[in-house]
Design a protein around this motif. Structure first.
Motif, short mmCIF file in Angstrom:
data_model
loop_
_atom_site.label_atom_id
_atom_site.label_comp_id
_atom_site.label_asym_id
_atom_site.label_seq_id
_atom_site.Cartn_x
_atom_site.Cartn_y
_atom_site.Cartn_z
N SER A 134 0.83 -1.20 0.00
CA SER A 134 0.00 0.00 0.00
C SER A 134 0.87 1.25 0.00
CB SER A 134 -0.93 0.02 1.22
OG SER A 134 -0.18 -0.02 2.42
N LEU A 135 0.28 2.34 -0.45
CA LEU A 135 0.91 3.66 -0.45
C LEU A 135 0.25 4.53 0.62
CD1 LEU A 135 1.24 4.50 -4.25
CD2 LEU A 135 3.09 3.97 -2.68
N THR A 137 -4.11 11.93 5.95
CA THR A 137 -3.40 10.74 5.51
C THR A 137 -4.35 9.86 4.70
OG1 THR A 137 -1.98 10.77 7.46
CG2 THR A 137 -2.09 8.71 6.23
N THR A 138 -3.91 9.47 3.51
CA THR A 138 -4.70 8.59 2.65
C THR A 138 -3.88 7.34 2.36
OG1 THR A 138 -5.75 10.51 1.60
CG2 THR A 138 -5.96 8.38 0.48
N THR A 139 -4.43 6.18 2.68
CA THR A 139 -3.76 4.90 2.47
C THR A 139 -4.59 4.06 1.51
OG1 THR A 139 -2.90 4.99 4.74
CG2 THR A 139 -2.79 2.87 3.61
N PHE A 140 -3.93 3.52 0.48
CA PHE A 140 -4.64 2.70 -0.50
C PHE A 140 -3.67 1.68 -1.09
CE2 PHE A 140 -2.95 6.43 -2.54
CZ PHE A 140 -2.39 5.96 -3.72
N PRO A 141 -4.16 0.55 -1.57
CA PRO A 141 -3.27 -0.48 -2.13
C PRO A 141 -2.75 -0.08 -3.50
CG PRO A 141 -5.55 -1.17 -2.34
CD PRO A 141 -5.57 0.11 -1.55
N PHE A 142 -1.50 -0.43 -3.77
CA PHE A 142 -0.96 -0.19 -5.10
C PHE A 142 -0.90 -1.48 -5.93
CE2 PHE A 142 2.89 -0.87 -2.46
CZ PHE A 142 3.49 -1.90 -3.16
#
Length: 578
Positions: A412-413, A438-443
């Motif tokens: 994740s990023l 803060t934004t977290t999401f899978p790459f």
């Protein structure tokens, strides 16, 4: 009867904490004298020297001392030195510094008062002295040693073209920043926010990479970049050939060095006015072999499919670890028919760089020698500006981006942004307020995104150095944060701030502060006090102005519990060792 402390003029003055510790003891007719001899006056009560105290009483005294107080006690006399140098007592003192670098490497049972003789042999005196001296200087904000490393003027020589910084950022009041250096405008700081100049060096875990003034010639080409082991001062050349190249950025993390560069000669025309230079990234492994460090080639990849003009308007920001590399591009739209959804051009790409490869795309413009896919670095995912808009991280023309981080375990990023809250702190700097998101999401693959508003405290943007900052301490609003460095294992925080007092007789200035934090939020016994019985309250310790000037003038600091690293105005890297 309370214990009395009686010193002689021939001995060193005892630490105040030792005096206070002995006052808490109440053995009958106990008189502590500093020369280790008993009084000859028959009318006086029997006397006992500190080294002759029973073990349990001696331990009660140690409770009230800091490590550097023990070093002072060792200098009183030979009997004191013998008593205060016993390994069992040193182990008890080291239990007060569980986060120190040397202590973290020990098993907990090694610090017991009666440690087993079958455990690995440890030079307790040397280890204790190292911790005591360092934390004494940390608690006082003093430098034990200052080292300077002259840097090569690569920007003037045309071998370094730093990535352009944003002159507009949402974290600043009004958003506008100005290209002014701290060296010129220290006397009128606070009049308007300025950008610190970019710096060409990188630090991670005791290793420093920079361009020395005197490069090393080997293998038929100059090694313009070098790696320094800060603890020993040993320098090692980095096998990066600068011929025909322009360095754009360097970064060291997780024993992996990435050098981002562009070709000096343009590859094709972007339009009638601009030309494009191809951009690449070289990756090197940094490993320790015996007492020396080796820097070996891992791979090379092309950063952008077309390339970028070498200017200050086409910007990129990247991050990496040992397995992945991510780069974000922000380019002005050069179309004659620009609209809001077309301005600017943004993209984000993630690479897998874990596999080594000898293929160099910079030497194969046609791509005929390209190896099979995934044989070396390859793109894991690409995010266009529409994808970034969907994720809620597209910047448009109102940039608030502060950092991008990669979590290879969760694939994740983590994107962090910062924006000033309108109306806050306009008249009173103590009311300044920022919104960190803060934004977290899978790459890789599909998955949900996690958005956290008001997540921590970030400094306002003052250049790309601000993007390296840890979350800042928000306890004192009258200091404007520039960047913080947090040694998470040692719980030592280094802070670069700017005063923001408004007065005709008070000038704003830069201050570097040090604080030893406790993992539970309270002050740790080790290094939190000043050795004078004041170890119950957490406080910042400022460095002397002369030290701040030589290490903080460029708005960027690095380091850990052992030292602070920065750059001065004379193109020198400065290491202030505690």
């Amino acid at each position: 009867m309370a214990a009395q402390v009686q010193s002689t003029e021939s001995c060193l003055q005892l630490p105040l904490s030792l005096k206070m510790a002995t006052k808490r003891l109440e053995p009958q007719h106990l008189v502590v004298i500093s020369d280790g001899k008993t009084s000859s006056d028959d009318s006086s009560p029997p006397t006992t020297s500190v080294p002759d105290l029973p073990q349990d009483v001696f331990l009660l005294i140690l409770v009230g001392l800091e490590a550097w107080d023990v070093l002072s006690c060792q200098r009183v006399s030979s009997s004191w030195r013998t008593a205060f140098s016993k390994p069992e007592y040193l182990r008890v003192m080291l239990q007060k510094y569980p986060n120190a670098r040397e202590v973290r490497s020990l098993a907990p049972e090694n610090l017991h008062f009666h440690a087993s003789e079958h455990q690995p042999k440890v030079d307790w005196k040397t280890l204790f002295n190292s911790v005591a001296v360092r934390y004494k200087h940390l608690s006082k904000g003093n430098a034990r040693k200052i080292s300077k490393y002259p840097m090569a003027p690569l920007e003037q020589l045309g071998d370094w073209f730093p990535v352009g910084q944003w002159d507009y950022h949402e974290s600043q009041p009004g958003g506008r920043l100005y290209y002014e250096t701290a060296a010129i405008h220290l006397h009128k700081m606070g009049s308007k926010p300025y950008l610190f100049r970019p710096t060409l060096w990188t630090y991670d875990d005791g290793l420093l990479v920079y361009a020395p003034a005197q490069c090393i010639d080997d293998d038929g080409f100059p090694h313009i970049l070098s790696l320094i082991d800060v603890a020993t001062g040993d320098r090692y050349p980095i096998p990066f050939d600068i011929r025909g190249k322009i360095i754009r950025n360097i970064r060291l993390k997780d024993a992996t060095l990435v050098v981002e560069w562009a070709e000096k000669d343009p590859f094709h025309n972007l339009n009638a006015m601009e030309q494009v230079n191809r951009h690449f990234a070289n990756c090197f492994d940094v490993k320790k072999t015996g007492d020396d460090w080796t820097i070996t080639w891992r791979s090379e990849w092309k950063m952008h499919f077309l390339g970028l003009p070498p200017n200050y308007h086409d910007r990129f920001f990247s991050t990496h670890n040992s397995n992945h590399y991510a780069v974000y591009f922000w380019q002005p739209n050069r179309s004659m028919y620009t609209g809001d959804e077309e301005l600017p051009i943004e993209s984000l790409s993630v690479w897998d760089i874990s596999a080594p490869s000898g293929y160099q795309p910079s030497t194969d413009p046609s791509g005929k020698l390209r190896p099979p896919e995934k044989d070396g670095p390859y793109i894991v995912s690409r995010f266009s500006f529409t994808d970034m808009d969907y994720m809620g991280i597209r910047q448009h023309a109102s940039v608030s981006l502060m950092s991008i981080d990669i979590d290879s375990d969760s694939l994740s990023l983590i994107v962090r942004e910062n924006a000033a809250v309108a109306g806050q702190g306009y008249f009173d700097p103590a009311e300044r307020l920022w919104c960190a998101k803060t934004t977290t999401f899978p790459f890789h693959g599909m998955g949900p995104r996690l958005v956290r508003e008001w997540d921590g405290n970030l400094p306002p943007y003052r250049g790309h150095c601000s993007m390296e900052s840890a979350d800042v301490d928000d306890g004192e609003n009258w200091f404007l944060p520039i960047m913080d460095v947090l040694d998470r294992d040692a719980h030592v925080r280094l802070s670069l701030v700017e005063t923001c007092f408004t007065s005709q007789s008070v000038e704003n200035r830069i201050i570097i502060r040090v604080k030893v934090e406790d993992p539970d939020g309270d002050v740790d016994g080790g290094g939190g006090g000043d050795g004078d019985g004041d170890a119950n309250t957490a406080r910042w310790v400022p460095l002397d102005d002369s030290l701040t000037k030589i290490v903080g003038g460029m708005g960027r600091i690095a380091g850990d519990e052992r030292w602070i690293i920065g750059q001065n105005e004379r193109m020198e890297l400065v290491v202030i060792e505690f």
